[in-house]
Each structure stands twice: as structure tokens, then as C-alpha cells.
Design an enzyme around this catalytic site. Sequence first.
Site, PDB file in Angstrom:
ATOM      1  N   ASP A 452       0.836  -1.204   0.000  1.00  0.00           N
ATOM      2  CA  ASP A 452       0.000   0.000   0.000  1.00  0.00           C
ATOM      3  C   ASP A 452       0.875   1.259   0.000  1.00  0.00           C
ATOM      4  OD1 ASP A 452      -2.297   1.547   0.196  1.00  0.00           O
ATOM      5  OD2 ASP A 452      -3.044   0.570   2.009  1.00  0.00           O
ATOM      6  N   ASP A 518     -10.816   2.081  -2.997  1.00  0.00           N
ATOM      7  CA  ASP A 518     -11.316   1.862  -1.641  1.00  0.00           C
ATOM      8  C   ASP A 518     -12.840   1.895  -1.608  1.00  0.00           C
ATOM      9  OD1 ASP A 518      -9.016   1.410  -0.279  1.00  0.00           O
ATOM     10  OD2 ASP A 518      -8.742   3.477   0.385  1.00  0.00           O
TER      11      ASP A 518
HETATM   12  C1  DGJ Z   1      -5.801   1.887   2.015  1.00  0.00           C
HETATM   13  C2  DGJ Z   1      -6.207   0.650   1.270  1.00  0.00           C
HETATM   14  O1  DGJ Z   1      -6.708   0.985   0.012  1.00  0.00           O
HETATM   15  C3  DGJ Z   1      -7.212  -0.113   2.109  1.00  0.00           C
HETATM   16  O2  DGJ Z   1      -7.688  -1.212   1.388  1.00  0.00           O
HETATM   17  C4  DGJ Z   1      -6.549  -0.522   3.379  1.00  0.00           C
HETATM   18  O3  DGJ Z   1      -5.506  -1.404   3.118  1.00  0.00           O
HETATM   19  C5  DGJ Z   1      -6.042   0.699   4.125  1.00  0.00           C
HETATM   20  N1  DGJ Z   1      -5.214   1.512   3.289  1.00  0.00           N
HETATM   21  C6  DGJ Z   1      -5.277   0.290   5.356  1.00  0.00           C
HETATM   22  O4  DGJ Z   1      -4.684   1.339   5.992  1.00  0.00           O
END
Ligand code: DGJ
Length: 699
Positions: A452, A518
Amino acid sequence: MPVVAVQGRDHTWALHTPRTTYVLSVEQGEEARVVQWYWGPRLPDEAAAEVTRARPWRMETVFSADGDLAEALPVDGGRRWGVPSLQAVYEGGVRSVELAFASAQVRGGELDIALHDPGYGLRVTLHLRVHDDTDVIERRTTVTATKGPVELRRLDSASWLVPEQAGHAYSAVAGGWGRETQPQRGVLPVGETTFTSRTGATSHSANPWIMIGEAAERHGRLWSVALAWSGSWRLTAQRRPEGDLAVTTGFGHEGLSWRLEPGESLETPLSLGLMSDGGYGGASHAWHDYALRHVLPYPEEVRPVLYNSWEATWFDVTEEGQLDLARRAAELGVELFVVDDGWFGARTGDTRGLGDWWPNPERFPHGMGRLFDTVRELGMKAGLWVEPEMVNPDSDLYREHPDWVLHYPGRRRDTARNQLVLNFARDDVREWALGWLDGLVGDHGLEYLKWDMNRSFSQAGWAERGDWLWIGHTRGVYAVMDELRRRHPALRIESCSGGGGRVDFGVLRRTDQVWTSDNTDARDRQRIQDGFSQLYPARVMSCWVTDSPNPITGRRVPLGYRFHVAMAGVLGVGGDLREWTPQELAEAGEHIAAYKRIRRTVQHGRLDRLGGRPGLEASAVQYTLDDQVVVLAYNPFTEDRQGPWRLRLAGLDPEARYAAEDGTVWHGRTLTDHGMAVPVWAERGADYRSALIVLTRVR
Ligand code: DGJ
């Protein structure tokens, strides 16, 4: 022969792909210019010579540049006033680049054209490459300072002259967090239209590609340009009043500069050009094929159904909680269990612990071993979330290495999501990251990392090498991923940046799938997925089924619709299974089983968007591979009376017959020319009607 020297003309080449030809030459006058003559349907070699016979007529005035848009890499120098693809400042502030021809070399499908600026010492090499199984042309540029130091203010990978017949209509995607890859179409104005990222990553707001041409979904010729790069970038389409159009693209955004010492070189990432027929659908087919044949590390794989704990637990991660979810996920048929953020250091929220990559001793008193052993006993592979490029100031790592983050002396260090960016251009930072990642993956035999990146760069200073960090950081991320994969061949990586902030052909060379957004609201997702599918294949598009009401949008969507939307890519589940009813769990199990029967076709087949604006009205998407045809059809609204009521399928064998699951058999021509009805769309009474339709070619 993929690259042919054009007869009767000096330094002129035709590059042939299976269906297209690209002709360029080095024109020598007071300086050397690499000029593009033709980019279109495949020409016989004889005709390739003809396209260079006459330059198009232009009224020449003292105020107009002389054919600079036709140049393969227009420099900042001489009588040019367009957007330079190469901008250099020599010693003494001399800025006008004057190139002479040096040499050219053809090796199979590759052509290198070397130019040099003899006065001040700059060598510029244009690299072009064609393959025999794709119409995508790969281009990049290398420059070397050969005498004194040179400051580069711009170095694009390529400039592409888009032929006049394309017109000026364009297609691209734009968006933001939670609404990535929103399709955007229009007409390029006279002037300069720039799509860019200044964030240090590919970004949520734009994606580095453009398609130009008069096209509909299934008809029309398009010229596309993309950039394979995951840091800041710029793509500028210049349309001149007289009609000429060129697209220049490369890494970095405006205002950066990179100093080369004598002997030093800089090589750009790939810029990719494609001419295709068959409309937006045809362009997507060609790009998806290219991704599967030339980009992905393991294209032949079928990606497993994963479970991700993020939306179920958020930061409230514990061994028992994860074990509970893992058992439930395994019962549904999930094949890969991924623990998301919150498992390490003091990371019980987003304010601390990022950078301290050891299991939180209170949450995981037995380390991660017990959880992953159980995950494997349950028949699943094990995966973990990491964010290697970031650090919370409240962490042991930052207390020990405050100098590792991007910063300027005497300036604030602004946090975003309470975190700062580690400078992956630094050797010590990369060594540290590779060390703990290698240990983590090795100790637990991890099969999957979700990598990430949750903020953009700010105050992006680096005392040692300044703006090099904008290139060096991205290359550093690539290098750590590459080395990690080399040491752990079974490891697969998902690229994530707060959702779809790092999706591009650069990161896809070293990752296996990407987190699309997200926003897991099925209806919003349809539009995001539609834009995603323009360039990138379903094989890499991670999609989770999450809870209803959706935690981000609050929208309620039935489970079947949520599954059908997520089945359009790499299916995952991300809901809180502890809250799902026995009926929902049973239904989920059936959908997962159904997905396993169609996923090879979804992930590896030809994707056709069958019409309707996804998420906004009735729409459908089709996947075809060998004898299987899969259609996912959606209608979000009860009262929508717009149609399409008959789905005309695409790409079927016109002589074959296709059997539906209800036992009916259809002629290929009926399905493509008349269309098939989707009964579930016509039913009254409920929103969100969707169907999975599977047809099998019968011989
Ligand atoms: C952003 C990601 O897109 C989410 O799926 C998740 O992993 C969060 N970060 C966790 O902090």
C-alpha cells in the site's frame, strides 16, 4: 522483418507490427530531426517508401514552428515553440539543444537512433521496439552527458504524431480517491491539454494514457498512448490551429530538474503507442492482450479468490478475530486470506507504529505463525498488508532515522494520514525495507503482499540529490519489489495506493493484481471498473464483496448484485463475515463456486462492454475464452425503461451454436445480430437486478 530500412531513402525505417506500420526517418539539415511520417494500418514495404515522398503543405510564416509536432522527440532549441520533450541546460546557462545524427542500429524488432549535440556534449538515443504478437510499439529515450554537466529540465519517453485522420476526439480517465478511473471523453481544444500527476505516484486523479480518434464502442480507429511509470508523470496533447496533433509523455512533472555529471546517463520508462481498429472495445482488447503477453510477471495464472479483513475489522486486528474470519472465509471457498493494516508495532490506529514491522505482541502473542499455520490448515494461502514507503512520526523507526523521510531543512514536514514518506531513492532505506520484507515473507512463507501507499509527496527534499528522488523513489520501489520476487518466486504482490492510486503498466510488470478502489459500493464500482477496463485487463482488477449498507457510501445493494459486480474482475470478499446471516453465507458460497467455474474466462478471456452506462442504467459485460461465454448483466433501477433490452453479444463464432444453462441452444448469429433477452432486467419490483449468464459453444 519487423524493422525495415526503407529503400531509396537515407536513415528511414518502417516498423511493422502484425497490423500496423510506423515510419520515421532522420532528416538532416542545419540539425538532425527524427521525423514521424506514418502511423497506421500495415503497409507493404513499397508503400512505406511512398509515405515519405512529400511533407504535408503548411503555410509557413516566421511565427510558426517548422513541423516540430512531427518530431519523435522535439527538443527545446532552435525555431520551436511547442512543448519540448527534451529540455537541457548546459554550462553557462546555454539552453538550445542542437542535435546531429550519430548512428542507427537495427536488431530484430528493435531500432536505436543515436543523436548527439557535439558542441556541449549530449548523447540522445531513441529506442523503438515492436513485437510480432502485439500492435503496441514501445519507445523510450536515453541521454548521456558526454562533456560537461547537463541539467535536464524535461526528458520524455516519446512524442507521438497522431495522424490527421484521427480527428481530435479523445478518451481518458479522471477521478479522485474512491472514484478512480471515471471515463472522460471530449474533443481536444486547440492548445495544450495536460494530464499529470505531481503526487509521486500514478495518482487517483488521472491515469497515464489517452486514446484519440473518432470511435464508438465497436467501431472506429484509435491511436492510444500510455506511459509505464508509477511516479509523477505528464502527458500533453498539443493541438495546433492548423490541425496537427501530437502527444508527448514522460516521467516527472513540470519544475523538476535532474543534473547529469559527465558520463552519467538517464533512461526513461517506456511510452507505449497503439493504433487499433474496432472502437474502444478493440483498443481494450489490444491493450489487455499486451498486458498479458508483455507486462505481467505470471500472466498465465488464474488468480485465487481472496478474503481481506480491512472492512471487517479496520484497525481492530487480533489473532482470535482473524482466526474467526479465516475459518468463515475458508468455508465459503476462499483460497487466500490476507490480513490488512493493524497487525504490527503499535499500529492500533493510523497515528502510530507505521514503520515498526514486527507483530504487535498484544494482538499476536504467538507472533503471526499460529494464524498463518491455521490459515494453511484451512486450505488457504497467506497474505499480509504492508506499507513499506511510509512512517508515522510516532514510531521507533522515525525516532531512530528522522533523516530517512522526504524533507527540506528548515521547512515543515507535513503529515497526511499522520505519516511521512520514506525516501526509497536512498540505499539505506531500500536495504532496510528489503531486509524486513525478506524476513517477513521468508519466515512465514507468505504467498501474497498487499503493498500500500497512503499519501502523496510533500516537502519532497533530498539533501544529497534533490529532484532525483522523484525518479529514484519509484525506481527504488520497483527494485525492492523485483528483488523480493527474485528471492521468493512464490510471492505475489498487489499494488495499492489508497485504492487505485498506483495502477499503470510500470507497476504491473512486478505485481499480479491491483486494488481498484477503496470504494467497494457495487454501483459506484461499476463505473470505476468500466474506466479501468479501457486499458487494463480484468486479470489484475481486484474486486471485493463487502457489507451492505456499504461502509463508505451507506448504499444498500443486494448480495447477488454485489457478487456479480465483483465477479467482473478478480473476486475477493471483504465483508464482516461474522455479521452475515446463514442464508447470506450460503449464497456467498454458491457465488464463489460459480465464479470458480467462469474465472479463467473472466481473467483471461476477451472482454466486451456490451452497452449501457455501468451503474447508471442497464449494462452488461461479456468475457469469451475458448468455448465459454460469460455475460454479467446489471440493471440498478426498477423503473429504468431505457434498455438495451436485447444484448447483442460480441466476438462469437458466427457458424457455431451456443448452449445456455437452461438448455436452450442459440445460433452464434442470433446472439450477435439479434441479441439475447435478459429476463431478470424486465422483472418489476426491485432495484439491483443482475444476472450471470454462461453459454457454451457446442460443436
Ligand atoms: C488503504 C487501502 O486501500 C485499504 O484497502 C486498506 O488497506 C487501508 N489503506 C489500510 O490502511
